[in-house]
Design a protein around this motif. Structure first.
Motif, PDB file in Angstrom:
ATOM      1  N   GLU A 183       1.833  -7.292   0.231  1.00 45.49           N
ATOM      2  CA  GLU A 183       1.928  -8.330   1.259  1.00 45.49           C
ATOM      3  C   GLU A 183       1.865  -9.730   0.646  1.00 45.49           C
ATOM      4  OE1 GLU A 183       0.174  -9.233   5.710  1.00 45.49           O
ATOM      5  OE2 GLU A 183      -1.057  -8.077   4.317  1.00 45.49           O
TER       6      GLU A 183
ATOM      7  N   ASP B  11       0.596 -16.176  11.022  1.00 43.67           N
ATOM      8  CA  ASP B  11      -0.863 -16.167  11.055  1.00 43.67           C
ATOM      9  C   ASP B  11      -1.380 -17.514  10.552  1.00 43.67           C
ATOM     10  OD1 ASP B  11      -3.369 -15.102  11.459  1.00 43.67           O
ATOM     11  OD2 ASP B  11      -3.142 -13.484  10.020  1.00 43.67           O
TER      12      ASP B  11
ATOM     13  N   CYS C 291       1.310 -19.628   8.502  1.00 47.19           N
ATOM     14  CA  CYS C 291       2.016 -18.915   7.427  1.00 47.19           C
ATOM     15  C   CYS C 291       2.783 -17.730   7.987  1.00 47.19           C
ATOM     16  CB  CYS C 291       1.025 -18.389   6.391  1.00 47.19           C
ATOM     17  SG  CYS C 291       0.150 -19.665   5.488  1.00 47.19           S
TER      18      CYS C 291
ATOM     19  N   LEU D 247      -3.582 -10.656   0.090  1.00 42.26           N
ATOM     20  CA  LEU D 247      -2.412 -11.336   0.626  1.00 42.26           C
ATOM     21  C   LEU D 247      -2.147 -12.502  -0.308  1.00 42.26           C
ATOM     22  CD1 LEU D 247      -0.327 -12.065   2.830  1.00 42.26           C
ATOM     23  CD2 LEU D 247      -2.183 -13.190   4.056  1.00 42.26           C
TER      24      LEU D 247
ATOM     25  N   ARG E  73       3.760 -13.983   7.198  1.00 42.21           N
ATOM     26  CA  ARG E  73       3.351 -12.842   6.370  1.00 42.21           C
ATOM     27  C   ARG E  73       4.499 -11.841   6.326  1.00 42.21           C
ATOM     28  NH1 ARG E  73      -2.935 -11.737   7.944  1.00 42.21           N
ATOM     29  NH2 ARG E  73      -2.615 -10.034   6.489  1.00 42.21           N
TER      30      ARG E  73
ATOM     31  N   ALA F  91       2.754 -14.207   1.623  1.00 42.49           N
ATOM     32  CA  ALA F  91       2.862 -15.214   2.675  1.00 42.49           C
ATOM     33  C   ALA F  91       3.556 -16.451   2.130  1.00 42.49           C
ATOM     34  CB  ALA F  91       1.472 -15.581   3.202  1.00 42.49           C
TER      35      ALA F  91
ATOM     36  N   GLU G 224      -4.538 -16.022  -3.821  1.00 44.59           N
ATOM     37  CA  GLU G 224      -4.547 -14.865  -2.938  1.00 44.59           C
ATOM     38  C   GLU G 224      -5.775 -14.874  -2.042  1.00 44.59           C
ATOM     39  OE1 GLU G 224      -4.362 -11.546  -5.637  1.00 44.59           O
ATOM     40  OE2 GLU G 224      -6.459 -11.699  -6.159  1.00 44.59           O
TER      41      GLU G 224
ATOM     42  N   TYR H 104       6.316  -8.313   3.715  1.00 45.52           N
ATOM     43  CA  TYR H 104       6.110  -7.279   2.708  1.00 45.52           C
ATOM     44  C   TYR H 104       7.355  -7.130   1.832  1.00 45.52           C
ATOM     45  CZ  TYR H 104       2.282  -5.961   5.776  1.00 45.52           C
ATOM     46  OH  TYR H 104       1.142  -5.980   6.542  1.00 45.52           O
TER      47      TYR H 104
END
Length: 178
Positions: free
Chosen positions: A40, A125, A30, A160, A32, A42, A149, A34
């Protein structure tokens, strides 16, 4: 599969006839990133066409369009819309475009491509979708575009959120109808 002993290593062991089985991780790769106010999110790497950082002057403003739309961008001869992702998700703060570069994540499904302008790219990540939890305290504007999430253990009360790229691409909000 690899069957050549030279590629298997193992200090000269006889691997004739054996095959190396490479296991894929249980998680999915994924990206990630902002949006303003440092929330945050993804996206699955498989849902992303590409990630670019470009000067704001490469995004051409389009008059009389939705406030969510920053403008249009020429991506290798193809014109794509660029959306302020934070505004699209219902966040009140607009993306700061007064800087040298803006990260844009191009998502695609069939013949539709949209650029999502974000505040900052966090990196790649491996994340396990099995650990996604039910959404908590998410606005009605944002909820339709989320798959779930992850609660971040190393950050108190931080999560996230995994975006649903198909829901974004199919949204009437992109057309300024909502």
């Amino acid at each position: 599969m690899i069957t050549q002993p030279d590629f298997l290593g193992g200090g000269g062991q006889d691997h004739s006839g054996s095959e190396l089985q490479v296991k894929s991780p249980e998680a999915e790769l994924c990206l990630r990133f902002y949006i303003p106010l440092h929330q945050e999110f993804a996206l699955l790497a498989t849902d992303i066409r590409e990630v670019i950082e470009l000067s704001p002057d490469r995004i051409t403003p389009i008059p009389n369009t939705s406030g969510l739309l920053l403008g249009a961008l020429n991506l290798r001869g193809r014109v794509i819309w660029v959306v302020d992702l934070g505004q699209f998700l219902g966040q009140g703060t607009t993306l700061n475009t007064n800087r040298s570069e803006i990260p844009v994540i191009a998502i695609e499904e069939q013949d539709t491509i949209v650029g999502l302008a974000v505040e900052e790219i966090g990196g790649m990540d491996w994340l396990d979708k099995k650990h996604l939890t039910v959404l908590k305290s998410v606005s009605d504007t944002m909820a339709p575009f989320l798959q779930g999430e992850w609660i971040l253990e190393n950050k108190k009360n931080q999560c996230l959120r995994l975006l649903d790229h198909k829901a974004i691409l199919r949204s009437a909000r992109l057309l300024g109808k909502n």
